[in-house]
Design an enzyme around this catalytic site. Structure first.
Site, PDB file in Angstrom:
ATOM      1  N   GLY A  10       0.830  -1.213   0.000  1.00  0.00           N
ATOM      2  CA  GLY A  10       0.000   0.000   0.000  1.00  0.00           C
ATOM      3  C   GLY A  10       0.859   1.257   0.000  1.00  0.00           C
ATOM      4  O   GLY A  10       0.508   2.272   0.605  1.00  0.00           O
ATOM      5  N   ASP A 179      -1.613   0.707  17.521  1.00  0.00           N
ATOM      6  CA  ASP A 179      -2.705   1.536  18.013  1.00  0.00           C
ATOM      7  C   ASP A 179      -2.031   2.886  18.172  1.00  0.00           C
ATOM      8  O   ASP A 179      -1.183   3.050  19.048  1.00  0.00           O
ATOM      9  CB  ASP A 179      -3.205   1.019  19.370  1.00  0.00           C
ATOM     10  CG  ASP A 179      -4.377   1.839  19.863  1.00  0.00           C
ATOM     11  OD1 ASP A 179      -4.236   3.081  19.925  1.00  0.00           O
ATOM     12  OD2 ASP A 179      -5.431   1.272  20.179  1.00  0.00           O
ATOM     13  N   HIS A 180      -2.343   3.823  17.284  1.00  0.00           N
ATOM     14  CA  HIS A 180      -1.489   5.022  17.249  1.00  0.00           C
ATOM     15  C   HIS A 180      -1.545   5.800  18.570  1.00  0.00           C
ATOM     16  O   HIS A 180      -0.651   6.577  18.863  1.00  0.00           O
ATOM     17  CB  HIS A 180      -1.772   5.900  16.023  1.00  0.00           C
ATOM     18  CG  HIS A 180      -2.950   6.815  16.163  1.00  0.00           C
ATOM     19  ND1 HIS A 180      -4.234   6.422  15.942  1.00  0.00           N
ATOM     20  CD2 HIS A 180      -3.032   8.120  16.509  1.00  0.00           C
ATOM     21  CE1 HIS A 180      -5.048   7.438  16.144  1.00  0.00           C
ATOM     22  NE2 HIS A 180      -4.356   8.493  16.490  1.00  0.00           N
ATOM     23  N   HIS A 242      -8.435   2.497  21.138  1.00  0.00           N
ATOM     24  CA  HIS A 242      -7.668   3.583  21.768  1.00  0.00           C
ATOM     25  C   HIS A 242      -8.040   3.796  23.236  1.00  0.00           C
ATOM     26  O   HIS A 242      -7.191   3.910  24.104  1.00  0.00           O
ATOM     27  CB  HIS A 242      -7.902   4.914  21.036  1.00  0.00           C
ATOM     28  CG  HIS A 242      -7.617   4.859  19.567  1.00  0.00           C
ATOM     29  ND1 HIS A 242      -6.576   4.148  19.042  1.00  0.00           N
ATOM     30  CD2 HIS A 242      -8.227   5.447  18.504  1.00  0.00           C
ATOM     31  CE1 HIS A 242      -6.558   4.292  17.726  1.00  0.00           C
ATOM     32  NE2 HIS A 242      -7.554   5.071  17.376  1.00  0.00           N
ATOM     33  N   LYS A 347     -11.363  19.672  20.770  1.00  0.00           N
ATOM     34  CA  LYS A 347     -10.491  18.509  20.577  1.00  0.00           C
ATOM     35  C   LYS A 347      -9.701  18.345  21.866  1.00  0.00           C
ATOM     36  O   LYS A 347      -8.954  19.255  22.268  1.00  0.00           O
ATOM     37  CB  LYS A 347      -9.536  18.785  19.410  1.00  0.00           C
ATOM     38  CG  LYS A 347      -8.414  17.783  19.251  1.00  0.00           C
ATOM     39  CD  LYS A 347      -8.870  16.540  18.526  1.00  0.00           C
ATOM     40  CE  LYS A 347      -7.748  15.497  18.436  1.00  0.00           C
ATOM     41  NZ  LYS A 347      -8.235  14.159  18.140  1.00  0.00           N
TER      42      LYS A 347
HETATM   43  C1  BG6 Z   1      -8.545   7.201  14.482  1.00  0.00           C
HETATM   44  C2  BG6 Z   1     -10.012   7.155  14.186  1.00  0.00           C
HETATM   45  O1  BG6 Z   1      -8.082   5.943  14.871  1.00  0.00           O
HETATM   46  O2  BG6 Z   1      -8.285   8.149  15.519  1.00  0.00           O
HETATM   47  C3  BG6 Z   1     -10.504   8.528  13.793  1.00  0.00           C
HETATM   48  O3  BG6 Z   1     -10.263   6.232  13.144  1.00  0.00           O
HETATM   49  C4  BG6 Z   1     -10.143   9.556  14.845  1.00  0.00           C
HETATM   50  O4  BG6 Z   1     -11.918   8.516  13.604  1.00  0.00           O
HETATM   51  C5  BG6 Z   1      -8.657   9.469  15.171  1.00  0.00           C
HETATM   52  O5  BG6 Z   1     -10.453  10.829  14.325  1.00  0.00           O
HETATM   53  C6  BG6 Z   1      -8.326  10.363  16.350  1.00  0.00           C
HETATM   54  O6  BG6 Z   1      -6.946  10.373  16.536  1.00  0.00           O
HETATM   55  P1  BG6 Z   1      -6.207  11.591  17.239  1.00  0.00           P
HETATM   56  O7  BG6 Z   1      -4.782  11.172  17.272  1.00  0.00           O
HETATM   57  O8  BG6 Z   1      -6.465  12.795  16.369  1.00  0.00           O
HETATM   58  O9  BG6 Z   1      -6.828  11.767  18.586  1.00  0.00           O
END
Ligand code: BG6
Length: 480
Positions: A10, A179-180, A242, A347
């Protein structure tokens, strides 16, 4: 660091452009890549290596804050990149890929250490993993690793099925599930905060903590991802992964820091002590919401059901608030409140530990002490204490002792995670045991939604449905 081939499936997609190439470049600048490394990108269309390098270059110009063509070694960076056209379903293409990888490994003297990154739609995870095995790409003299990113299945059964297939090609220890959130600086700092400061451990339990709140609110809506989001919703998109990961890090027992496996065991154990919520009880502890029309940053915005690609009668959840209990010696009776939503007023990703007050403090009307761990967009830790107002000493003032991240270059999640995967450190990746336990907890909630879901509408730009505030009021608390 050991020399390696990084095989990127990808490579012409969005994630590679936005996140992976910039992260690789930053690691290159910081001299955190192995001396000998090749990146073999694969994608559907034909491309020469030069065209692929131009694509990488262009991605960096668009998405990297650090791009600097004057960097004397910029060409060395680009020269790592090679390309191989590949149709993920075609076995012959993997043989071609193997030959190309082997050719470059010989050229650069790389001892068959291979990292496979599947930056593709999840429906291809098992197909690609099994082809890697069949084509012999996985028969290496060195190590092999596989990186994938959520969603890992869409419920307990599909997640198990996927995992069984992945395990036919890779051992559990070779699978790095991104898992970022686990790559965020302040999330990684949670362990240091808890286990590197001896003042916290004696307080980190039901004797001293009144409740824990984990919040991840977003201002954005579905952002053109209706196709994906309609099938996912907040429960699958944010909560199952998350937010439960953050929960595990806050609630787990102290780990043996020197033993990497221990963190995974401790995380899994805390999920095992999570009190299950049966589907009949879901409505008592879980609030699902969906945004309606409203206002964001002074602009009128449409509701979820009016978003392009969304079913006008959609019952997809864009908000969830939950009350969880952990039935173990440390936490019994302490509620954990978790909320996440799109199109909310701000946010903010944060964890708040609300401490118990003594009877005297309550009588005097003192507010509780709060430990606030801000994960994003701010990265900070603050402790809220009560103090005398020095001008009017009969008054109590709430003051924050705050530590704010000041470093000029805060690493991005993908930089940290790629670097860890290159080193073979899986501490901040999700293991199957955790993923499965998270699905087990979430499955009855999915079932309750499928049957009879009360979906509370909330105006875009708001703090979410009123019902989520009532959830805490029932226990005498409030969202901070
Ligand atoms: C992603 C989701 O894993 O995390 C998104 O699929 C979400 O929907 C995003 O907006 C949020 O990540 P962060 O790092 O901006 O809090």
């Amino acid at each position: 660091m050991e020399p390696m081939a990084f095989v990127l499936f990808g490579a012409t997609g969005d994630l590679a452009r936005r996140k992976l190439f910039p992260a690789l470049y930053r690691l290159f600048l910081d001299q955190k890549l192995p001396q000998e490394m090749i990146v073999v990108g694969t994608g559907k269309g034909e491309k020469t290596d030069e065209q692929f390098r131009a694509h990488v270059h262009d991605s960096l110009e668009t998405f990297s804050k650090q791009v600097d063509e004057l960097d004397p070694n910029f060409d060395d960076f680009l020269e790592m990149f090679h390309y191989c056209a590949l149709d993920a379903r075609n076995g012959d293409d993997y043989k071609k890929l193997l030959e190309l990888v082997q050719h470059h490994e010989r050229e650069y003297g790389i001892p068959e250490n291979r990292l496979f990154y599947l930056s593709v739609s999840p429906e291809f995870f098992d197909t690609i993993a099994l082809h890697i095995k069949e084509a012999g790409l996985g028969d290496t003299k060195g190590w092999k690793r596989l990186i994938i990113e959520k969603p890992f299945g869409r419920d307990l059964d599909t997640a198990r099925l996927l995992n069984e297939k992945l395990n036919q090609a890779f051992d559990e220890k070779e699978i790095y599930r991104i898992d970022h959130y686990l790559g965020k600086g302040m999330v990684q700092n949670l362990r240091m905060l808890r286990f590197g400061n001896s003042i916290f451990e004696p307080l980190w339990n039901k004797e001293h903590i009144a409740n824990v709140q984990i919040t991840a609110t977003e201002v954005v809506g579905v952002e053109g991802r209706a196709d994906y989001y309609e099938k996912s919703g907040a429960l699958r998109d944010m909560f199952q992964n998350h937010l439960l990961q953050l929960f595990m890090l806050v609630a787990m027992e102290p780990e043996e820091l020197a033993r990497e496996e221990d963190v995974h065991e401790k995380k899994k154990n805390v999920l095992a002590s999570l009190r299950p919520i049966q589907k009949e009880d879901a409505a008592k502890h879980i609030i699902f919401g969906q945004y309606g029309r409203g206002e964001t940053d002074g602009h009128k915005v449409i509701g979820y059901r009016q978003e392009p690609g969304v079913d006008p009668l959609s019952k997809t959840d864009t908000f969830i608030a939950a009350r969880l209990y952990v039935d173990n010696a440390r936490w019994s009776g302490v509620p954990f409140y978790i909320q996440t939503g799109k199109r909310m007023n701000m946010k903010s990703t944060k964890i708040i530990i609300e401490f118990k007050r003594s009877a005297d403090e309550k009588d005097a009307g003192f507010p509780p002490n709060l430990l606030e761990i801000s994960i994003g967009p701010d990265t900070a830790v603050s402790f809220r204490i009560n103090s005398n107002d020095l001008e009017r000493e009969d008054r109590v003032e709430q003051v924050n002792m705050k530590y704010k991240e000041r470093s000029k270059h805060v690493q991005e999640a993908y930089e940290r995670l790629l670097f860890d995967a290159f080193k073979g450190n899986s501490t901040f990746f999700a293991r199957w045991g955790e993923v499965e336990a998270a699905w087990k907890f979430v499955q009855p909630l999915l079932d309750s939604m499928a049957e009879d879901l009360s979906l509370y509408e909330y105006p875009a730009g708001s703090r979410g449905p009123k019902a989520s505030r009532q959830l805490l009021q029932e226990d005498g608390f409030r969202w901070w």
